[in-house]
Design a protein around this motif. Structure first.
Motif, PDB file in Angstrom:
ATOM      1  N   GLY A 155      19.915 -39.809  58.727  1.00 11.92           N
ATOM      2  CA  GLY A 155      20.933 -39.175  59.550  1.00 11.92           C
ATOM      3  C   GLY A 155      21.244 -39.986  60.796  1.00 11.92           C
ATOM      4  O   GLY A 155      22.409 -40.115  61.191  1.00 11.92           O
ATOM      5  N   TYR A 156      20.212 -40.569  61.406  1.00 14.78           N
ATOM      6  CA  TYR A 156      20.415 -41.381  62.603  1.00 14.78           C
ATOM      7  C   TYR A 156      21.263 -42.614  62.296  1.00 14.78           C
ATOM      8  O   TYR A 156      22.178 -42.961  63.033  1.00 14.78           O
ATOM      9  CB  TYR A 156      19.060 -41.797  63.165  1.00 14.78           C
ATOM     10  CG  TYR A 156      19.147 -42.711  64.378  1.00 14.78           C
ATOM     11  CD1 TYR A 156      19.433 -42.200  65.632  1.00 14.78           C
ATOM     12  CD2 TYR A 156      18.953 -44.084  64.246  1.00 14.78           C
ATOM     13  CE1 TYR A 156      19.517 -43.027  66.740  1.00 14.78           C
ATOM     14  CE2 TYR A 156      19.038 -44.917  65.343  1.00 14.78           C
ATOM     15  CZ  TYR A 156      19.320 -44.393  66.590  1.00 14.78           C
ATOM     16  OH  TYR A 156      19.412 -45.218  67.670  1.00 14.78           O
ATOM     17  N   LEU A 157      20.975 -43.261  61.178  1.00 17.13           N
ATOM     18  CA  LEU A 157      21.720 -44.471  60.809  1.00 17.13           C
ATOM     19  C   LEU A 157      23.137 -44.146  60.358  1.00 17.13           C
ATOM     20  O   LEU A 157      24.029 -44.991  60.462  1.00 17.13           O
ATOM     21  CB  LEU A 157      20.987 -45.216  59.689  1.00 17.13           C
ATOM     22  CG  LEU A 157      19.630 -45.818  60.067  1.00 17.13           C
ATOM     23  CD1 LEU A 157      18.960 -46.417  58.835  1.00 17.13           C
ATOM     24  CD2 LEU A 157      19.806 -46.896  61.137  1.00 17.13           C
ATOM     25  N   ASN A 158      23.373 -42.943  59.855  1.00 17.00           N
ATOM     26  CA  ASN A 158      24.691 -42.573  59.333  1.00 17.00           C
ATOM     27  C   ASN A 158      25.405 -41.582  60.254  1.00 17.00           C
ATOM     28  O   ASN A 158      26.300 -40.873  59.837  1.00 17.00           O
ATOM     29  CB  ASN A 158      24.552 -41.936  57.953  1.00 17.00           C
ATOM     30  CG  ASN A 158      25.757 -42.218  57.076  1.00 17.00           C
ATOM     31  OD1 ASN A 158      25.926 -43.309  56.573  1.00 17.00           O
ATOM     32  ND2 ASN A 158      26.618 -41.225  56.892  1.00 17.00           N
ATOM     33  N   ARG A 159      24.989 -41.569  61.539  1.00 16.16           N
ATOM     34  CA  ARG A 159      25.534 -40.579  62.446  1.00 16.16           C
ATOM     35  C   ARG A 159      27.011 -40.864  62.721  1.00 16.16           C
ATOM     36  O   ARG A 159      27.505 -41.954  62.487  1.00 16.16           O
ATOM     37  CB  ARG A 159      24.742 -40.568  63.748  1.00 16.16           C
ATOM     38  CG  ARG A 159      24.772 -41.871  64.525  1.00 16.16           C
ATOM     39  CD  ARG A 159      23.653 -41.888  65.544  1.00 16.16           C
ATOM     40  NE  ARG A 159      23.655 -43.132  66.302  1.00 16.16           N
ATOM     41  CZ  ARG A 159      23.141 -44.263  65.851  1.00 16.16           C
ATOM     42  NH1 ARG A 159      22.608 -44.312  64.660  1.00 16.16           N
ATOM     43  NH2 ARG A 159      23.169 -45.356  66.599  1.00 16.16           N
ATOM     44  N   GLY A 160      27.679 -39.900  63.224  1.00 15.98           N
ATOM     45  CA  GLY A 160      29.105 -39.966  63.471  1.00 15.98           C
ATOM     46  C   GLY A 160      29.657 -38.558  63.441  1.00 15.98           C
ATOM     47  O   GLY A 160      30.483 -38.164  64.233  1.00 15.98           O
ATOM     48  N   SER A 161      29.160 -37.789  62.477  1.00 14.16           N
ATOM     49  CA  SER A 161      29.478 -36.360  62.404  1.00 14.16           C
ATOM     50  C   SER A 161      28.309 -35.648  61.754  1.00 14.16           C
ATOM     51  O   SER A 161      27.575 -36.245  60.966  1.00 14.16           O
ATOM     52  CB  SER A 161      30.760 -36.127  61.606  1.00 14.16           C
ATOM     53  OG  SER A 161      30.555 -36.435  60.236  1.00 14.16           O
ATOM     54  N   ASP A 162      28.158 -34.370  62.086  1.00 15.49           N
ATOM     55  CA  ASP A 162      27.051 -33.610  61.528  1.00 15.49           C
ATOM     56  C   ASP A 162      27.127 -33.552  60.009  1.00 15.49           C
ATOM     57  O   ASP A 162      26.125 -33.697  59.317  1.00 15.49           O
ATOM     58  CB  ASP A 162      27.044 -32.188  62.094  1.00 15.49           C
ATOM     59  CG  ASP A 162      26.545 -32.141  63.542  1.00 15.49           C
ATOM     60  OD1 ASP A 162      26.041 -33.183  64.010  1.00 15.49           O
ATOM     61  OD2 ASP A 162      26.676 -31.087  64.183  1.00 15.49           O
ATOM     62  N   SER A 163      28.337 -33.338  59.487  1.00 16.46           N
ATOM     63  CA  SER A 163      28.491 -33.191  58.039  1.00 16.46           C
ATOM     64  C   SER A 163      28.134 -34.474  57.309  1.00 16.46           C
ATOM     65  O   SER A 163      27.478 -34.449  56.259  1.00 16.46           O
ATOM     66  CB  SER A 163      29.920 -32.781  57.697  1.00 16.46           C
ATOM     67  OG  SER A 163      30.853 -33.756  58.159  1.00 16.46           O
ATOM     68  N   SER A 164      28.547 -35.629  57.854  1.00 16.47           N
ATOM     69  CA  SER A 164      28.246 -36.912  57.221  1.00 16.47           C
ATOM     70  C   SER A 164      26.758 -37.189  57.231  1.00 16.47           C
ATOM     71  O   SER A 164      26.176 -37.611  56.223  1.00 16.47           O
ATOM     72  CB  SER A 164      28.996 -38.031  57.944  1.00 16.47           C
ATOM     73  OG  SER A 164      28.622 -39.298  57.435  1.00 16.47           O
ATOM     74  N   ALA A 165      26.115 -36.958  58.381  1.00 15.53           N
ATOM     75  CA  ALA A 165      24.681 -37.220  58.493  1.00 15.53           C
ATOM     76  C   ALA A 165      23.880 -36.274  57.615  1.00 15.53           C
ATOM     77  O   ALA A 165      22.924 -36.688  56.946  1.00 15.53           O
ATOM     78  CB  ALA A 165      24.248 -37.096  59.956  1.00 15.53           C
ATOM     79  N   VAL A 166      24.276 -34.998  57.617  1.00 14.34           N
ATOM     80  CA  VAL A 166      23.546 -34.026  56.802  1.00 14.34           C
ATOM     81  C   VAL A 166      23.702 -34.337  55.323  1.00 14.34           C
ATOM     82  O   VAL A 166      22.766 -34.197  54.537  1.00 14.34           O
ATOM     83  CB  VAL A 166      24.038 -32.590  57.117  1.00 14.34           C
ATOM     84  CG1 VAL A 166      23.522 -31.602  56.086  1.00 14.34           C
ATOM     85  CG2 VAL A 166      23.584 -32.182  58.512  1.00 14.34           C
ATOM     86  N   ARG A 167      24.898 -34.762  54.921  1.00 14.48           N
ATOM     87  CA  ARG A 167      25.109 -35.151  53.529  1.00 14.48           C
ATOM     88  C   ARG A 167      24.205 -36.332  53.155  1.00 14.48           C
ATOM     89  O   ARG A 167      23.624 -36.367  52.065  1.00 14.48           O
ATOM     90  CB  ARG A 167      26.579 -35.514  53.305  1.00 14.48           C
ATOM     91  CG  ARG A 167      26.915 -35.836  51.850  1.00 14.48           C
ATOM     92  CD  ARG A 167      28.421 -35.941  51.646  1.00 14.48           C
ATOM     93  NE  ARG A 167      29.024 -36.990  52.448  1.00 14.48           N
ATOM     94  CZ  ARG A 167      29.810 -36.772  53.500  1.00 14.48           C
ATOM     95  NH1 ARG A 167      30.065 -35.527  53.882  1.00 14.48           N
ATOM     96  NH2 ARG A 167      30.324 -37.778  54.171  1.00 14.48           N
ATOM     97  N   THR A 168      24.084 -37.283  54.072  1.00 16.00           N
ATOM     98  CA  THR A 168      23.194 -38.418  53.828  1.00 16.00           C
ATOM     99  C   THR A 168      21.742 -37.971  53.740  1.00 16.00           C
ATOM    100  O   THR A 168      20.987 -38.447  52.898  1.00 16.00           O
ATOM    101  CB  THR A 168      23.340 -39.460  54.959  1.00 16.00           C
ATOM    102  OG1 THR A 168      24.713 -39.795  55.111  1.00 16.00           O
ATOM    103  CG2 THR A 168      22.561 -40.721  54.637  1.00 16.00           C
ATOM    104  N   GLY A 169      21.350 -37.028  54.601  1.00 17.97           N
ATOM    105  CA  GLY A 169      19.988 -36.509  54.557  1.00 17.97           C
ATOM    106  C   GLY A 169      19.691 -35.799  53.247  1.00 17.97           C
ATOM    107  O   GLY A 169      18.610 -35.953  52.677  1.00 17.97           O
TER     108      GLY A 169
END
Length: 241
Positions: A155-169
């Motif tokens: 999530g930290y590396l793919n941060r930018g929006s909550d939805s994007s980071a959570v999807r990555t997580g």
């Protein structure tokens, strides 16, 4: 220079500082680690599957090294052979998947870096970061709630929006469950050859344990990814660096 241009440059600069692709050296190290571990798993699984032999297991049962009060000797031989062979096959498959993950991670990260170098647009690789998060989860599996750590990294590396980071997580959690699912699936499948009442109980227990494990890993990975993209968490992480 107008304030609008200054503000735009500041936003671009902050965005680049927040999420730049990992260095090539780190990409190579992570990919090499995955390939190396995958090779070790694959070799160990191949040797274990080759070690599985009905005659060998039968000799263990005949000598009393393996006993059971619930199974007949023939049923016990089938069950033990299935466990050894299934474990070997699952380790081999896990090793192959780790090698593929290492190669895929390097490819996704290379593509993200080339896009960044060519356009200056920060576009983190969701799949690459998810693979890295899954690897962190697996490596840190001895730590309680390790999926939170792996999800937090992705999530930290793919941060930018909550939805994007959570999807990555969530993806990181799913990737981390692949070795577990493989082991459970192959062992369950191998045990189905010895259809006894005890085997049915073991298979049912393994199936329930598998569902709990997948829910646990994906759920905690999503939680970790949310924390990883949260400003306060990011600031704390940055201060620690």
């Amino acid at each position: 220079m107008s304030s609008a241009i200054i503000d735009e440059e500041t936003v671009v600069q902050n965005r680049e500082e927040q999420a730049q692709p990992l260095s090539r050296t780190l990409d190579v190290a992570i990919s090499s680690f995955l390939v190396l571990v995958g090779g070790i798993f694959g070799a160990a699984g191949y040797l274990l599957a080759g070690f599985a032999d009905v005659d060998r297991v039968a000799s263990w049962v005949a000598s009393g090294r393996i006993t059971s009060t619930e199974m007949s000797d023939l049923e016990l031989i089938d069950a033990v052979y299935a466990l050894i062979w299934g474990s070997g096959v699952s380790l081999t498959l896990t090793g192959v998947m780790l090698v593929v993950a290492g190669i895929a991670f390097f490819g996704f990260q290379t593509r993200a870096r080339r896009r960044f170098d060519a356009t200056g647009i920060v576009s983190p690789s969701t799949t690459g970061n998810a693979i890295l998060g899954a690897m962190v989860t697996i490596v840190a599996s001895f730590v309680p709630f390790s999926p939170v750590i792996g999800g937090g990294v992705s999530g930290y590396l793919n941060r930018g929006s909550d939805s994007s980071a959570v999807r990555t997580g969530g993806l990181a959690g799913l990737f981390a469950t692949v070795p577990v699912v493989t082991v459970f699936a192959v062992v369950i499948w191998s045990l189905l050859g010895s259809a006894t009442g005890l085997t049915a109980i073991i298979v049912a227990t393994l199936a329930v344990s598998l569902m709990i494990s997948v829910s646990y890993m994906v759920g905690l990975s999503v939680l970790g990814a949310y924390l990883g993209t949260h400003p306060s968490f990011v600031d704390a992480f940055s201060d620690a660096e």
